[in-house]
Design an enzyme around this catalytic site. Structure first.
Site, PDB file in Angstrom:
ATOM      1  NE  ARG A 116       5.103  -1.246  27.198  1.00 18.94           N
ATOM      2  CZ  ARG A 116       5.817  -0.435  27.973  1.00 18.94           C
ATOM      3  NH1 ARG A 116       5.287   0.692  28.484  1.00 18.94           N
ATOM      4  NH2 ARG A 116       7.055  -0.694  28.265  1.00 18.94           N
ATOM      5  CB  ALA A 132       7.393  -5.932  34.534  1.00 21.50           C
ATOM      6  NE  ARG A 176       3.996  -9.359  26.881  1.00 28.59           N
ATOM      7  CZ  ARG A 176       4.752  -8.252  26.762  1.00 28.59           C
ATOM      8  NH1 ARG A 176       4.389  -7.139  27.363  1.00 28.59           N
ATOM      9  NH2 ARG A 176       5.868  -8.268  26.062  1.00 28.59           N
ATOM     10  CG  ASP A 227      10.008  -7.261  31.515  1.00 29.69           C
ATOM     11  OD1 ASP A 227      10.828  -6.505  30.969  1.00 29.69           O
ATOM     12  OD2 ASP A 227       8.768  -7.107  31.425  1.00 29.69           O
TER      13      ASP A 227
HETATM   14  O1  MRU Z   1       7.110  -5.793  26.029  1.00 25.10           O
HETATM   15  P1  MRU Z   1       6.978  -4.691  27.047  1.00 25.10           P
HETATM   16  O2  MRU Z   1       6.756  -3.361  26.435  1.00 25.10           O
HETATM   17  O3  MRU Z   1       5.971  -5.042  28.109  1.00 25.10           O
HETATM   18  O4  MRU Z   1       8.415  -4.657  27.742  1.00 25.10           O
HETATM   19  C1  MRU Z   1       8.621  -3.747  28.783  1.00 25.10           C
HETATM   20  C2  MRU Z   1      10.012  -3.749  29.313  1.00 25.10           C
HETATM   21  O5  MRU Z   1      10.854  -4.524  28.916  1.00 25.10           O
HETATM   22  C3  MRU Z   1      10.282  -2.810  30.470  1.00 25.10           C
HETATM   23  O6  MRU Z   1      11.611  -2.358  30.436  1.00 25.10           O
HETATM   24  C4  MRU Z   1      10.042  -3.557  31.788  1.00 25.10           C
HETATM   25  O7  MRU Z   1       8.802  -4.174  31.785  1.00 25.10           O
HETATM   26  C5  MRU Z   1      10.150  -2.663  32.957  1.00 25.10           C
HETATM   27  S1  MRU Z   1       8.807  -1.557  33.086  1.00 25.10           S
HETATM   28  C6  MRU Z   1       8.939  -0.633  34.482  1.00 25.10           C
END
Ligand code: MRU
Length: 366
Positions: free
Chosen positions: A56, A58, A100, A248
């Site tokens: 997980r 982004a 996603r 994201d």
């Molecule tokens: O649902 P997730 O855990 O994938 O969400 C991750 C986030 O919101 C992070 O802050 C974002 O992806 C930035 S990661 C460098």
């Protein structure tokens, strides 16, 4: 609890072996109590790993999806025509994107893989498979390099004795390595700057508690875990001097999608006159979208809210209760003091400033 130093923490994700090899990911569903590596051999396994947040963040799901295109490509017999491979990749790209919807890095990476295959189709299937593996590896190497550059551009914001609040996990676990928001902290630490971090636990899936607290503590960074609803009080009482989060997807005007709760933190930061920074690589910008209202927001099952996270999975709410579980929210550009990117810092956050720094990805040469 596993106490891992950064050097003993397994990589977030890694391709093992040649084209016949596999993708190995660190299973983030089990952290911090269990450190387990998962082997991914096909696109269905990868789709599930992305959907269930085994991998997980982004940038990390973008890199994982690039390897997903390699897993799809190698199912095509080398004696086939290149257009069969292109068809398979087109179908796989749509399939992986459906895992996603919010983080644009996923679509960015699979589209880049597809355009390489289309541009180089003349070399034949066997060669194309090799080139796709090389491309995925170069996407991963570039991601690591972008994170290091974000760290360098962001570290000057970390003043001696800064008290920094962060939300969710935008660290090494969310990228190929080093992270985005957390890369600035690792770089400040490397420069010998003393600072403290407060990490929001980040309900409902607790990425702050399970991942950020673990990752920072393993790197010997002074981190204090708080519940999300303590952020306002902590900003005032502990004199938070800076908020830094990841992203994201960032629209052309700077509106930013990030983990649910980020918008509330940005509002609190504004009320307390605290600078609010977003850190993200170039691959997180989506300049095709005018503003944040166009960013698709993933909705996840209500059981993530009603049931306790972790192995017991106990139901804590009345059976059948209505729920609403958006996984991300939009922070308007007007609440963001600066966006720290691998290319430099955007401040104030305006569309012309974003367009001056961020250019659409270069087309691949045939
Ligand atoms: O649902 P997730 O855990 O994938 O969400 C991750 C986030 O919101 C992070 O802050 C974002 O992806 C930035 S990661 C460098």
């Amino acid at each position: 609890l596993s106490h891992l130093s950064p050097s003993s923490r397994p990589p977030t994700l890694q391709w093992i072996g040649s084209i016949d090899g596999h993708l190995q990911i660190l299973d983030q569903r089990k952290l911090p109590t269990i450190t387990e590596l998962v082997t991914i051999q096909n696109t269905e396994e990868l789709w599930n790993a992305i959907k269930t947040l085994a991998v997980r963040g982004a940038p990390a799901i973008g890199v994982a999806a690039a390897y997903g295109m390699v897993l799809a490509a190698r199912t095509v017999p080398p004696s086939s025509q290149s257009n069969i491979l292109i068809d398979v990749l087109e179908t796989t790209a749509d399939y992986l994107k459906s895992a996603r919807p919010t983080a644009v890095n996923l679509a960015w990476a699979v589209d880049r893989m597809l355009s390489v295959a289309i541009a180089q189709r003349a070399v034949g299937v066997r060669q194309l498979q090799q080139r796709l593996l090389q491309e995925a590896q170069s996407i991963q190497a570039q991601d690591t390099a972008m994170c290091l550059a974000i760290g360098r551009h962001g570290a000057p914001f970390i003043k001696p004795n800064a008290r920094i609040l962060t939300h969710c996990n935008a660290g090494a676990l969310a990228t190929s390595d080093h992270g985005t928001a957390l890369a600035t902290l690792y770089e400040a630490q490397r420069q010998g700057i003393p600072f403290q971090v407060y990490a929001d636990e980040t309900r409902p899936l607790l990425q702050g508690a399970r991942l950020t607290a673990w990752e920072l503590a393993a790197s010997n960074i002074d981190v204090t875990l708080i519940c999300d609803n303590m952020a306002g009080m902590v900003m005032r009482e502990k004199q938070i001097s800076l908020v830094i989060v990841g992203a994201d997807r960032i629209a052309a005007n700077g509106d930013t999608a990030n983990k649910i709760g980020t918008y509330s933190v940005a509002l609190l930061a504004r009320a307390h006159n605290i600078p609010f920074l977003v850190a993200a690589p170039t691959s997180t910008f989506d300049l095709t979208l005018k503003d944040g209202s166009q960013i698709p927001i993933e909705e996840r099952p209500g059981s993530e809210i009603t049931n306790s996270p972790g192995p017991s999975n106990e139901c804590l709410a009345p059976p059948g209760i209505k729920t609403y579980n958006p996984a991300f929210d939009i922070t308007p550009a007007s609440l963001i003091t600066a966006i720290v990117t691998d290319q430099g810092v955007i401040s104030p956050v305006t569309e012309p400033a974003i367009r001056a720094l961020i250019h659409p990805p270069a087309k691949q040469n045939p």
